[in-house]
Scaffold this motif. Structure first.
Motif, PDB file in Angstrom:
ATOM      1  N   TYR A  50     -10.838  -5.171   5.832  1.00  0.00           N
ATOM      2  CA  TYR A  50      -9.689  -5.790   5.147  1.00  0.00           C
ATOM      3  C   TYR A  50      -9.323  -7.079   5.888  1.00  0.00           C
ATOM      4  O   TYR A  50      -9.199  -7.070   7.122  1.00  0.00           O
ATOM      5  CB  TYR A  50      -8.550  -4.767   5.186  1.00  0.00           C
ATOM      6  N   LEU A  66      -3.181  -1.588  -4.234  1.00  0.00           N
ATOM      7  CA  LEU A  66      -4.125  -0.666  -4.872  1.00  0.00           C
ATOM      8  C   LEU A  66      -3.625   0.754  -4.698  1.00  0.00           C
ATOM      9  O   LEU A  66      -2.694   1.009  -3.939  1.00  0.00           O
ATOM     10  CB  LEU A  66      -5.508  -0.811  -4.212  1.00  0.00           C
ATOM     11  N   GLU A 121     -14.412   0.792   8.041  1.00  0.00           N
ATOM     12  CA  GLU A 121     -13.685   1.375   6.901  1.00  0.00           C
ATOM     13  C   GLU A 121     -14.657   2.300   6.171  1.00  0.00           C
ATOM     14  O   GLU A 121     -15.838   1.956   6.045  1.00  0.00           O
ATOM     15  CB  GLU A 121     -13.212   0.271   5.944  1.00  0.00           C
ATOM     16  N   ASN A 175     -13.644  -3.167   1.262  1.00  0.00           N
ATOM     17  CA  ASN A 175     -12.833  -3.879   0.293  1.00  0.00           C
ATOM     18  C   ASN A 175     -13.393  -5.298   0.157  1.00  0.00           C
ATOM     19  O   ASN A 175     -13.488  -5.995   1.150  1.00  0.00           O
ATOM     20  CB  ASN A 175     -11.401  -3.918   0.844  1.00  0.00           C
ATOM     21  N   GLY A 192       0.665   0.047   6.994  1.00  0.00           N
ATOM     22  CA  GLY A 192      -0.728   0.265   7.393  1.00  0.00           C
ATOM     23  C   GLY A 192      -1.115  -0.659   8.539  1.00  0.00           C
ATOM     24  O   GLY A 192      -1.825  -0.263   9.462  1.00  0.00           O
ATOM     25  N   MET A 193      -0.620  -1.906   8.507  1.00  0.00           N
ATOM     26  CA  MET A 193      -0.958  -2.851   9.575  1.00  0.00           C
ATOM     27  C   MET A 193      -0.373  -2.395  10.910  1.00  0.00           C
ATOM     28  O   MET A 193      -1.020  -2.516  11.953  1.00  0.00           O
ATOM     29  CB  MET A 193      -0.443  -4.266   9.225  1.00  0.00           C
ATOM     30  N   SER A 199      -3.447   3.055   5.238  1.00  0.00           N
ATOM     31  CA  SER A 199      -2.286   2.386   4.671  1.00  0.00           C
ATOM     32  C   SER A 199      -1.754   3.388   3.656  1.00  0.00           C
ATOM     33  O   SER A 199      -2.311   3.555   2.564  1.00  0.00           O
ATOM     34  CB  SER A 199      -2.675   1.080   3.976  1.00  0.00           C
ATOM     35  N   THR A 222       0.791   3.146   2.030  1.00  0.00           N
ATOM     36  CA  THR A 222       1.351   2.367   0.921  1.00  0.00           C
ATOM     37  C   THR A 222       0.523   2.567  -0.348  1.00  0.00           C
ATOM     38  O   THR A 222       1.033   2.399  -1.453  1.00  0.00           O
ATOM     39  CB  THR A 222       1.291   0.858   1.299  1.00  0.00           C
ATOM     40  N   LYS A 223      -0.737   2.937  -0.177  1.00  0.00           N
ATOM     41  CA  LYS A 223      -1.693   2.957  -1.283  1.00  0.00           C
ATOM     42  C   LYS A 223      -1.736   4.343  -1.941  1.00  0.00           C
ATOM     43  O   LYS A 223      -0.750   4.791  -2.483  1.00  0.00           O
ATOM     44  CB  LYS A 223      -3.058   2.499  -0.765  1.00  0.00           C
ATOM     45  N   THR A 273       6.280   1.639   1.494  1.00  0.00           N
ATOM     46  CA  THR A 273       5.329   1.033   2.429  1.00  0.00           C
ATOM     47  C   THR A 273       5.253   1.884   3.689  1.00  0.00           C
ATOM     48  O   THR A 273       6.301   2.232   4.251  1.00  0.00           O
ATOM     49  CB  THR A 273       5.798  -0.392   2.799  1.00  0.00           C
ATOM     50  N   GLY A 274       4.048   2.222   4.105  1.00  0.00           N
ATOM     51  CA  GLY A 274       3.911   3.031   5.316  1.00  0.00           C
ATOM     52  C   GLY A 274       2.469   3.121   5.772  1.00  0.00           C
ATOM     53  O   GLY A 274       1.543   2.684   5.077  1.00  0.00           O
ATOM     54  N   THR A 294      -8.269   4.329   4.084  1.00  0.00           N
ATOM     55  CA  THR A 294      -7.305   4.121   2.989  1.00  0.00           C
ATOM     56  C   THR A 294      -7.927   4.337   1.614  1.00  0.00           C
ATOM     57  O   THR A 294      -7.335   4.990   0.749  1.00  0.00           O
ATOM     58  CB  THR A 294      -6.745   2.673   3.070  1.00  0.00           C
TER      59      THR A 294
HETATM   60  C1  LIG Z   1      -7.964  -1.033   3.502  1.00  0.00           C
HETATM   61  C2  LIG Z   1      -6.595  -1.465   3.900  1.00  0.00           C
HETATM   62  N1  LIG Z   1      -6.160  -1.191   5.135  1.00  0.00           N
HETATM   63  C3  LIG Z   1      -4.929  -1.551   5.544  1.00  0.00           C
HETATM   64  C4  LIG Z   1      -4.073  -2.244   4.725  1.00  0.00           C
HETATM   65  C5  LIG Z   1      -2.725  -2.664   5.233  1.00  0.00           C
HETATM   66  O1  LIG Z   1      -1.749  -1.790   4.793  1.00  0.00           O
HETATM   67  P1  LIG Z   1      -0.195  -2.182   4.619  1.00  0.00           P
HETATM   68  O2  LIG Z   1      -0.116  -3.207   3.536  1.00  0.00           O
HETATM   69  O3  LIG Z   1       0.467  -0.887   4.297  1.00  0.00           O
HETATM   70  O4  LIG Z   1       0.255  -2.750   5.917  1.00  0.00           O
HETATM   71  C6  LIG Z   1      -4.475  -2.535   3.425  1.00  0.00           C
HETATM   72  C7  LIG Z   1      -3.563  -3.248   2.509  1.00  0.00           C
HETATM   73  O5  LIG Z   1      -3.931  -3.655   1.432  1.00  0.00           O
HETATM   74  C8  LIG Z   1      -5.771  -2.144   2.997  1.00  0.00           C
HETATM   75  O6  LIG Z   1      -6.224  -2.413   1.770  1.00  0.00           O
END
Ligand SMILES: Cc1ncc(COP(=O)(O)O)c(C=O)c1O
Length: 411
Positions: free
Chosen positions: A127, A356, A170, A174, A101-102, A221, A223-224, A233-234, A201
């Motif tokens: 975040y 999450l 967002e 969060n 996600g980053m 992200s 990943t969630k 992870t992606g 996300t």
């Molecule tokens: C809202 C949000 N954006 C982006 C990210 C980053 O994602 P990643 O961990 O897949 O790089 C997170 C990670 O917790 C997140 O909660």
């Protein structure tokens, strides 16, 4: 053999498109039969029928306009399947998948044109690492960064006065689950010519599709919730505009931040069950929020699905199915880190771990996880108190989740 190619997916409803998106789009008819699940293409390099065809393939398209592959960093069929499913579901012109996600967020900010001498107004509730990325990477090269409260009505005047090049928010913040008015923000962005980016996300396309609300770039992200099982992870960025999409592809290639074929396979598999998981997680979260609201050890619950929650009306406007996500935060009456740790250590079913959106319920303490890089003053400015705990509610039986929370709160 007739190849079933689900090209008219936009006529189907969302749950159907989630199940079928990115499937079989480019499989050549095979005598022995085609797999219904796309195979994993591990190859780093691709051979073509002639050097002329290879030359053409470097452009990213065959002469017939189909995607073509030459080298895995520039794209692979598994990532393409996931990207086309995401673009379809979010209503974009295309999508680019990333290794996290980053990485997706970094590329989205670059694609939006953020560089020396440009200005970004971003939500103060982002975040934690997103704020750090903006400070460490962009502020140091001379990007002007302004963090603002997008839940106050003064934000529209601020945007008109500041005329930023990029706006970043967002859908759901969060950990306090604050909601921003995507339609109002994109309307002002159009007036001042700003590129709009939203990290979606938490809400996922099951609840909200920001391009329908005028946004230019949607970041997840993956990943969630999209992956959903805590095992991959992606990230992904969906674009409403071709110019931005081309920039995203360039940056993915140049940064080498692409999604691997294995992870892309898992992302597409996760997407198949997104609507089922989200439906259950949203229902569970509402039940848990109502339980916590009446618990004597709890001072306050932050969940957009509660009718007395400040952003409830806006959440009803932005979120489908009258459902409000699987994330909630609550504040213990005993406002201290010790009380939060004591509660978390007592949990049995719920897992005290970061991240999450997984099938299991996860509990985290933001100051040591998602907001670790922020200091106490910044946390308090964001409204994150010392007794604040975040829950990512899973798909377990809600009675078991509630029983576990109850025993830990009473202990
Ligand atoms: C809202 C949000 N954006 C982006 C990210 C980053 O994602 P990643 O961990 O897949 O790089 C997170 C990670 O917790 C997140 O909660």
């Amino acid at each position: 053999m007739t190849q079933h190619n689900p090209s008219q997916t936009t006529e189907w409803n969302l749950a159907t498109r989630l199940v079928h998106g990115g499937r079989n789009k480019h499989a050549a008819p095979a005598d022995g039969g085609n797999p219904t699940v796309p195979p994993i293409h591990a190859s780093t390099t691709y051979v073509h029928e002639s050097v002329e065809a290879l030359d053409q393939a470097f452009s990213g398209k065959t002469s017939a306009g189909q995607p073509s592959y030459v080298y895995a960093r520039q794209g692979n069929p598994n990532a393409y399947g996931f990207e086309s499913a995401m673009a379809d579901i979010e209503g974009g012109v295309g999508a680019v998948a990333f290794g996290s996600g980053m990485a997706a967020m970094h590329a989205a900010l670059l694609a939006a044109g953020l560089t020396t001498g440009t200005k970004i107004v971003a939500s103060q509730d982002l975040y934690g690492p997103t704020i750090t990325l903006l400070r460490k990477l962009f502020s140091t090269i001379g990007t002007q960064l302004l963090l603002a409260d997008f839940c106050q009505s003064e934000i529209y005047e601020l945007l008109r006065n500041e005329e930023p090049d990029v706006i970043y928010v967002e859908t759901v913040s969060n950990p306090l689950t604050r909601i921003v008015d995507l339609d109002a923000i994109s309307a002002v962005a159009r007036e001042i010519g700003a590129v709009t980016i939203v990290d979606s996300t938490f809400s996922t396309p099951y609840l909200t599709r920001p391009i329908e609300h005028g946004f230019d770039l949607v970041v997840h992200s993956a990943t969630k919730y999209i992956s959903g099982h805590g095992d991959s992870t992606g990230g992904v960025v969906i674009s409403a505009k071709n110019t931005l999409l081309n920039q995203l592809r360039d940056y993915s290639n140049l940064l080498g931040a692409m999604l691997s074929p294995f992870e892309a396979h898992l992302m597409l598999r996760g997407l198949r069950t997104l609507s089922l998981r989200m439906e259950r997680q949203c229902n569970n979260a509402l039940e848990v929020a109502r339980f916590l609201q009446q618990h004597p050890a709890v001072a306050r619950v932050h969940y957009p699905g509660l009718s007395d929650y400040p952003s409830h009306e806006l959440a009803c406007k932005l979120m489908d199915h009258q459902q409000f996500g699987g994330l909630l935060a609550f504040e213990l009456k005993e406002q201290s880190r010790e009380a939060a740790f004591r509660f978390m250590n007592k949990l049995d079913l719920c897992i005290s771990a970061t991240s999450l959106g997984d099938v299991f319920t996860l509990v985290s303490y933001p100051p040591i996880s998602s907001h670790r890089t922020l200091n106490a003053t910044e946390l308090h400015k964001m409204g994150i108190s010392d007794g604040c705990v975040r829950l990512s509610v899973g798909i377990e039986d809600s009675k078991d989740i509630i029983q576990d929370l109850d025993q830990a709160l009473n202990g």
